[in-house]
Design a protein around this motif. Structure first.
Motif, PDB file in Angstrom:
ATOM      1  N   ALA A 132       0.633  -0.958  -0.088  1.00  0.00           N
ATOM      2  CA  ALA A 132      -0.012   0.383  -0.389  1.00  0.00           C
ATOM      3  C   ALA A 132       1.148   1.480   0.172  1.00  0.00           C
ATOM      4  O   ALA A 132       1.868   1.696   1.146  1.00  0.00           O
ATOM      5  CB  ALA A 132      -1.404  -0.454   0.673  1.00  0.00           C
ATOM      6  N   LEU A 133       1.108   1.323  -1.171  1.00  0.00           N
ATOM      7  CA  LEU A 133       2.810   2.608  -1.170  1.00  0.00           C
ATOM      8  C   LEU A 133       1.283   3.570  -1.492  1.00  0.00           C
ATOM      9  O   LEU A 133       2.079   4.748  -3.341  1.00  0.00           O
ATOM     10  CB  LEU A 133       3.378   2.463  -1.907  1.00  0.00           C
ATOM     11  N   GLY A 134      -0.031   4.323  -1.768  1.00  0.00           N
ATOM     12  CA  GLY A 134      -0.477   5.217  -2.787  1.00  0.00           C
ATOM     13  C   GLY A 134      -1.177   5.294  -3.673  1.00  0.00           C
ATOM     14  O   GLY A 134      -0.977   4.140  -4.196  1.00  0.00           O
ATOM     15  N   GLU A 135      -0.438   5.467  -4.983  1.00  0.00           N
ATOM     16  CA  GLU A 135      -0.656   5.962  -6.050  1.00  0.00           C
ATOM     17  C   GLU A 135       0.711   4.792  -6.877  1.00  0.00           C
ATOM     18  O   GLU A 135       0.066   4.443  -7.776  1.00  0.00           O
ATOM     19  CB  GLU A 135       0.203   7.474  -6.698  1.00  0.00           C
ATOM     20  N   ARG A 136       1.800   4.360  -6.298  1.00  0.00           N
ATOM     21  CA  ARG A 136       2.910   3.237  -6.686  1.00  0.00           C
ATOM     22  C   ARG A 136       2.493   2.266  -5.484  1.00  0.00           C
ATOM     23  O   ARG A 136       3.196   0.945  -5.493  1.00  0.00           O
ATOM     24  CB  ARG A 136       3.674   3.958  -5.864  1.00  0.00           C
ATOM     25  N   ALA A 137       0.580   1.554  -5.362  1.00  0.00           N
ATOM     26  CA  ALA A 137       0.691  -0.068  -4.616  1.00  0.00           C
ATOM     27  C   ALA A 137       0.469  -0.872  -6.142  1.00  0.00           C
ATOM     28  O   ALA A 137       0.154  -0.368  -6.912  1.00  0.00           O
ATOM     29  CB  ALA A 137      -0.931   0.869  -4.128  1.00  0.00           C
ATOM     30  N   TYR A 138       0.861  -2.197  -5.110  1.00  0.00           N
ATOM     31  CA  TYR A 138       0.876  -2.575  -6.265  1.00  0.00           C
ATOM     32  C   TYR A 138       0.983  -3.773  -5.773  1.00  0.00           C
ATOM     33  O   TYR A 138       1.085  -3.953  -4.287  1.00  0.00           O
ATOM     34  CB  TYR A 138       2.011  -3.062  -7.205  1.00  0.00           C
ATOM     35  N   ASP A 139       0.345  -5.095  -6.366  1.00  0.00           N
ATOM     36  CA  ASP A 139       0.635  -6.424  -5.617  1.00  0.00           C
ATOM     37  C   ASP A 139       0.972  -7.214  -5.677  1.00  0.00           C
ATOM     38  O   ASP A 139       1.708  -7.632  -6.896  1.00  0.00           O
ATOM     39  CB  ASP A 139      -1.059  -7.334  -5.616  1.00  0.00           C
ATOM     40  N   ILE A 140       1.644  -8.348  -5.177  1.00  0.00           N
ATOM     41  CA  ILE A 140       2.458  -9.210  -5.004  1.00  0.00           C
ATOM     42  C   ILE A 140       1.029 -10.474  -5.328  1.00  0.00           C
ATOM     43  O   ILE A 140       0.850 -10.855  -3.898  1.00  0.00           O
ATOM     44  CB  ILE A 140       3.265  -9.303  -4.039  1.00  0.00           C
ATOM     45  N   LEU A 141       1.782 -11.300  -6.144  1.00  0.00           N
ATOM     46  CA  LEU A 141       0.695 -12.734  -6.163  1.00  0.00           C
ATOM     47  C   LEU A 141       1.479 -13.477  -6.329  1.00  0.00           C
ATOM     48  O   LEU A 141       2.674 -13.793  -7.410  1.00  0.00           O
ATOM     49  CB  LEU A 141      -0.761 -12.433  -7.900  1.00  0.00           C
ATOM     50  N   ILE A 142       0.860 -14.426  -5.797  1.00  0.00           N
ATOM     51  CA  ILE A 142       2.197 -16.033  -5.446  1.00  0.00           C
ATOM     52  C   ILE A 142       1.339 -17.120  -6.034  1.00  0.00           C
ATOM     53  O   ILE A 142      -0.025 -17.392  -5.180  1.00  0.00           O
ATOM     54  CB  ILE A 142       2.468 -16.040  -3.984  1.00  0.00           C
ATOM     55  N   GLY A 143       1.876 -17.875  -6.151  1.00  0.00           N
ATOM     56  CA  GLY A 143       0.928 -19.118  -7.407  1.00  0.00           C
ATOM     57  C   GLY A 143       2.078 -19.904  -7.644  1.00  0.00           C
ATOM     58  O   GLY A 143       3.215 -19.687  -7.805  1.00  0.00           O
ATOM     59  N   PRO A 144       1.391 -21.277  -8.168  1.00  0.00           N
ATOM     60  CA  PRO A 144       1.910 -21.956  -8.945  1.00  0.00           C
ATOM     61  C   PRO A 144       2.793 -22.151  -9.837  1.00  0.00           C
ATOM     62  O   PRO A 144       3.428 -23.141 -11.166  1.00  0.00           O
ATOM     63  CB  PRO A 144       1.600 -23.916  -8.249  1.00  0.00           C
TER      64      PRO A 144
END
Length: 370
Positions: free
Chosen positions: A11-23
């Motif tokens: 959660a970095l405001g306008e620079r927010a992003y997700d880390i998706l972890i999967g196989p």
């Protein structure tokens, strides 16, 4: 539909992003990117080893989603984090006529992530990029947090920029292709999170290590817990002006050893961090800050993971103690010439110590040398 085991939000405001972890996220990358970033073209930056093992999966996924892409393939290894290879990537992106609104994909380990991220930060005064880390080290550490850069003759990671990715796709299946030595090197960064301020996590790692090593469910949980830990720190201190420096536990000694060995296969980054973390705990004990049994416990767990824990285990001759101390003096945490170390009062009790006595460090290194 992509199989996502864990999602960590940074959660970095306008620079927010997700880390998706999967196989199998590389196989689903095209659909994920098309949904999140419609209308973009892609420049893939990777190394020759990853290009053979993982690039076909990613390329097929992008093709299936109708996404245009160009690829830049570089030599594998730490020496690729150089001015010369930075120029190769920047010129390659420009030659592919990628525009500022397009996306760079960093497909590989920490070297590729750092280099491609830095190239995206400066090409056309800033392009977006996506991290697709394929090593354990990159999945739990270097792909998260926006620190990008290259090495200098003066030291490691001294040239770079803070440039956050737009998305991180951590495909756990890529870890199955890692040589045991590379997996172990990444595990040093996993253990680091417990040693900084989460003794419960270190306890959990000691209990679940076999399942992590064997690629069981604990591996995905470990990656997610490390990413969540780093995300919390990055949110609090994005540009490393305070607590984020704690993430460098073991790195001050480790980076100096990497420089001394020429950033070569003599000593992988995670191996340097492993030795560095043991040295940091042992040095803290010498200073009367931490109990000696904790340093022994740390070393025992890292040895169990197949990691070196002493300077004597580094192949070949090391440079002088003076040269190691000179490398430490170039560390990014140095303030007005005063040495700064991440020390500890015990497992999970790391802290930042400014103004460490160089003579004490010199004497300690002399004692620890083979």
């Amino acid at each position: 539909m992509a199989e996502i085991d864990h999602t960590v939000h940074v959660a970095l405001g306008e620079r927010a992003y997700d880390i998706l972890i999967g196989p199998r996220l590389l196989d689903e990358a095209g659909a994920l990117l098309a949904e999140r970033f419609p209308g973009r073209r892609y420049g893939i930056v990777t190394d020759e080893h990853v290009a053979k093992a993982q690039l076909p999966r990613l390329a097929a996924s992008l093709d299936a989603a109708g996404l245009e892409h160009e690829t830049i393939v570089l030599p594998a290894g730490e020496s690729t984090k150089s001015y010369q290879k930075l120029e190769t990537v920047v010129e390659g992106l420009l030659a592919a006529r990628l525009e500022r609104g397009d996306l760079v994909i960093a497909l590989g380990g920490g070297v590729i992530g750092d280099l491609a991220g830095f190239a995206s930060a400066i090409t056309r005064r800033g392009m977006d990029f996506v991290q697709m880390p394929t090593s354990l080290l990159a999945q739990v550490d270097s792909s998260v947090g926006g620190k990008t850069g290259i090495n200098s003759a003066h030291g490691k990671n001294l040239v770079g920029a803070f440039h956050q990715p737009k998305l991180v796709l951590a495909d756990l299946s890529t870890l199955k292709t890692l040589p045991p030595r590379q997996f172990a090197a990444g595990y040093a960064e996993v253990a680091k999170y417990g040693l900084i301020d989460d003794p419960g996590f270190f306890d959990w790692l000691e209990t679940h290590f076999d399942d992590i090593r064997d690629g069981g469910p604990s591996l995905g949980e470990a990656v997610a817990r490390c990413c969540a830990h780093k995300a919390r720190v990055v949110i609090e201190d994005e540009r490393e002006t305070g607590v984020r420096a704690l993430l460098n536990l073991g790195h001050t000694f480790g980076h100096a050893l990497e420089k001394d060995t020429g950033y070569s296969d003599r000593l992988l980054h995670g191996e340097g961090v492993s030795i560095g973390m043991v040295l940091a705990h042992t040095f803290s004990t010498r200073l009367g800050l931490a109990p000696g049994q904790d340093a022994g416990r740390v070393a025992a767990h890292l040895r169990r993971a197949g990691l070196p824990t002493t300077m004597a285990e580094i192949p070949g001759a090391l440079g002088s103690t003076e040269s190691l101390l000179a490398a430490i003096a170039q560390d990014k945490k140095v303030q007005r010439g005063a040495l700064t170390f991440i020390l500890t009062r015990g497992i999970g009790q790391a802290f930042i110590e400014h103004g460490v006595d160089p003579q004490a460090v010199h004497a300690f290194l002399e004692e620890m040398r083979p």
